[in-house]
Motif scaffolding. Sequence first.
Motif, PDB file in Angstrom:
ATOM      1  N   UNK A 276       0.445   6.406 -12.563  1.00  0.00           N
ATOM      2  CA  UNK A 276       0.633   7.695 -11.885  1.00  0.00           C
ATOM      3  C   UNK A 276      -0.395   7.891 -10.773  1.00  0.00           C
ATOM      4  N   UNK A 277      -1.634   7.447 -11.012  1.00  0.00           N
ATOM      5  CA  UNK A 277      -2.685   7.580 -10.002  1.00  0.00           C
ATOM      6  C   UNK A 277      -2.353   6.707  -8.791  1.00  0.00           C
ATOM      7  N   UNK A 278      -1.954   5.474  -9.039  1.00  0.00           N
ATOM      8  CA  UNK A 278      -1.586   4.570  -7.943  1.00  0.00           C
ATOM      9  C   UNK A 278      -0.442   5.164  -7.119  1.00  0.00           C
ATOM     10  N   UNK A 279       0.564   5.713  -7.793  1.00  0.00           N
ATOM     11  CA  UNK A 279       1.704   6.312  -7.102  1.00  0.00           C
ATOM     12  C   UNK A 279       1.286   7.491  -6.245  1.00  0.00           C
ATOM     13  N   UNK A 280       0.423   8.349  -6.801  1.00  0.00           N
ATOM     14  CA  UNK A 280      -0.037   9.536  -6.064  1.00  0.00           C
ATOM     15  C   UNK A 280      -0.863   9.156  -4.842  1.00  0.00           C
ATOM     16  N   UNK A 281      -1.777   8.220  -5.023  1.00  0.00           N
ATOM     17  CA  UNK A 281      -2.631   7.792  -3.914  1.00  0.00           C
ATOM     18  C   UNK A 281      -1.806   7.109  -2.828  1.00  0.00           C
ATOM     19  N   UNK A 282      -0.844   6.286  -3.231  1.00  0.00           N
ATOM     20  CA  UNK A 282       0.032   5.622  -2.261  1.00  0.00           C
ATOM     21  C   UNK A 282       0.783   6.648  -1.428  1.00  0.00           C
ATOM     22  N   UNK A 283       1.251   7.713  -2.092  1.00  0.00           N
ATOM     23  CA  UNK A 283       1.969   8.773  -1.382  1.00  0.00           C
ATOM     24  C   UNK A 283       1.065   9.455  -0.360  1.00  0.00           C
ATOM     25  N   UNK A 284      -0.167   9.719  -0.731  1.00  0.00           N
ATOM     26  CA  UNK A 284      -1.120  10.365   0.184  1.00  0.00           C
ATOM     27  C   UNK A 284      -1.420   9.452   1.377  1.00  0.00           C
ATOM     28  N   UNK A 285      -1.535   8.162   1.108  1.00  0.00           N
ATOM     29  CA  UNK A 285      -1.791   7.214   2.189  1.00  0.00           C
ATOM     30  C   UNK A 285      -0.580   7.132   3.129  1.00  0.00           C
ATOM     31  N   UNK A 286       0.606   7.161   2.561  1.00  0.00           N
ATOM     32  CA  UNK A 286       1.828   7.109   3.368  1.00  0.00           C
ATOM     33  C   UNK A 286       1.953   8.320   4.274  1.00  0.00           C
ATOM     34  N   UNK A 287       1.363   9.437   3.853  1.00  0.00           N
ATOM     35  CA  UNK A 287       1.401  10.663   4.669  1.00  0.00           C
ATOM     36  C   UNK A 287       0.338  10.658   5.773  1.00  0.00           C
ATOM     37  N   UNK A 288      -0.491   9.614   5.778  1.00  0.00           N
ATOM     38  CA  UNK A 288      -1.499   9.495   6.827  1.00  0.00           C
ATOM     39  C   UNK A 288      -2.802  10.193   6.537  1.00  0.00           C
ATOM     40  N   UNK A 289      -3.011  10.625   5.280  1.00  0.00           N
ATOM     41  CA  UNK A 289      -4.234  11.348   4.952  1.00  0.00           C
ATOM     42  C   UNK A 289      -5.451  10.453   4.845  1.00  0.00           C
ATOM     43  N   UNK A 290      -5.232   9.150   4.744  1.00  0.00           N
ATOM     44  CA  UNK A 290      -6.359   8.239   4.617  1.00  0.00           C
ATOM     45  C   UNK A 290      -6.267   7.079   5.609  1.00  0.00           C
ATOM     46  N   UNK A 291      -5.851   7.400   6.826  1.00  0.00           N
ATOM     47  CA  UNK A 291      -5.828   6.377   7.864  1.00  0.00           C
ATOM     48  C   UNK A 291      -7.257   5.900   8.134  1.00  0.00           C
ATOM     49  N   UNK A 292      -7.402   4.619   8.356  1.00  0.00           N
ATOM     50  CA  UNK A 292      -8.696   4.010   8.676  1.00  0.00           C
ATOM     51  C   UNK A 292      -9.698   4.074   7.527  1.00  0.00           C
ATOM     52  N   UNK A 293      -9.192   4.217   6.291  1.00  0.00           N
ATOM     53  CA  UNK A 293     -10.125   4.231   5.171  1.00  0.00           C
ATOM     54  C   UNK A 293     -10.793   2.869   5.021  1.00  0.00           C
TER      55      UNK A 293
END
Length: 293
Positions: A276-293
């Motif tokens: 569930x954590x992996x899925x949630x984080x992947x979704x946040x990354x797909x939304x562009x919230x962690x670009x250039x992390x």
Amino acid sequence: MSFHAALVVMAAGMGSRFGGLKQLEPIGKNGEVILDFSVYDAIEAGFDKIVFVIKHEIEEDFKRLVGERIAKKVKVEYVFQEIDALPEGYTAPEDRTKPWGTGHAILCCKDVVDTPFAVVNADDYYGKTAFSKMYDYLKEETGEFGMVGFRLVNTLTENGTVSRGICSEKDGFLTEVVERTKIDANCRYTLDGESWTAMSPDTVVSMNMWGFTPDIFGYLEKGFKEFLDENLRVPKSEYFLPSVVGELIESGEKKVRVLVAEDKWYGVTYKEDKEAVVSAITSLMDKGLYDNI
């Protein structure tokens, strides 16, 4: 004069709790661990120094897996919470194996932190709002402490029961934190395993995200000596940070502002939680919230 604030990350218990650094298993699309996202959010909010509280036994692995990468983005310091890191005049019992607790972990930072600072767990995902609210509050320099709380419903898992610190407040300030164990996914807790008591999903709970001014070290130092006088030879005794804060509130020496983050908290309490954590984080990354992390 420019404002500076540090983020203290408690990571000394990693190896002992999980038989290795399992909290540093990748959860992001590019191999990122939970800690990468917390540091990213902290830097974005304005924090300009990260202090990792670790143990010497995990130093090499920790720096290789996380620390060296983060040091390229922000100033990083390491503090070592060891069993023998005691005030002058105290000696740890030879059979002591358990760390001295979260209060001791923060006390170990007293020589490297001289600005307002926040405290978080290394293996919890708090979200962007939590870090921005904490930084903005610390920047006000009120002299009081702070705590970011989360809605109970945003901290639960379908995979078992959890323990949470239930917060009470008055006029926006914390009055009490009561530990409730065995809370299920339906916002109910049990004391006996048979009868269940419902709580509001909006109940504010503490997830160990605190904000302090440097004067906390004086209180911690005094309290730790008192703790050792009573518990030095009690093998599993721990000097807990929330207990210290609670005593300061009760005595009227300090106030703690309650800041509420509406984001969902994520952590791997059970191994089944990781998906569930992996899925949630992947979704946040797909939304562009962690670009250039």
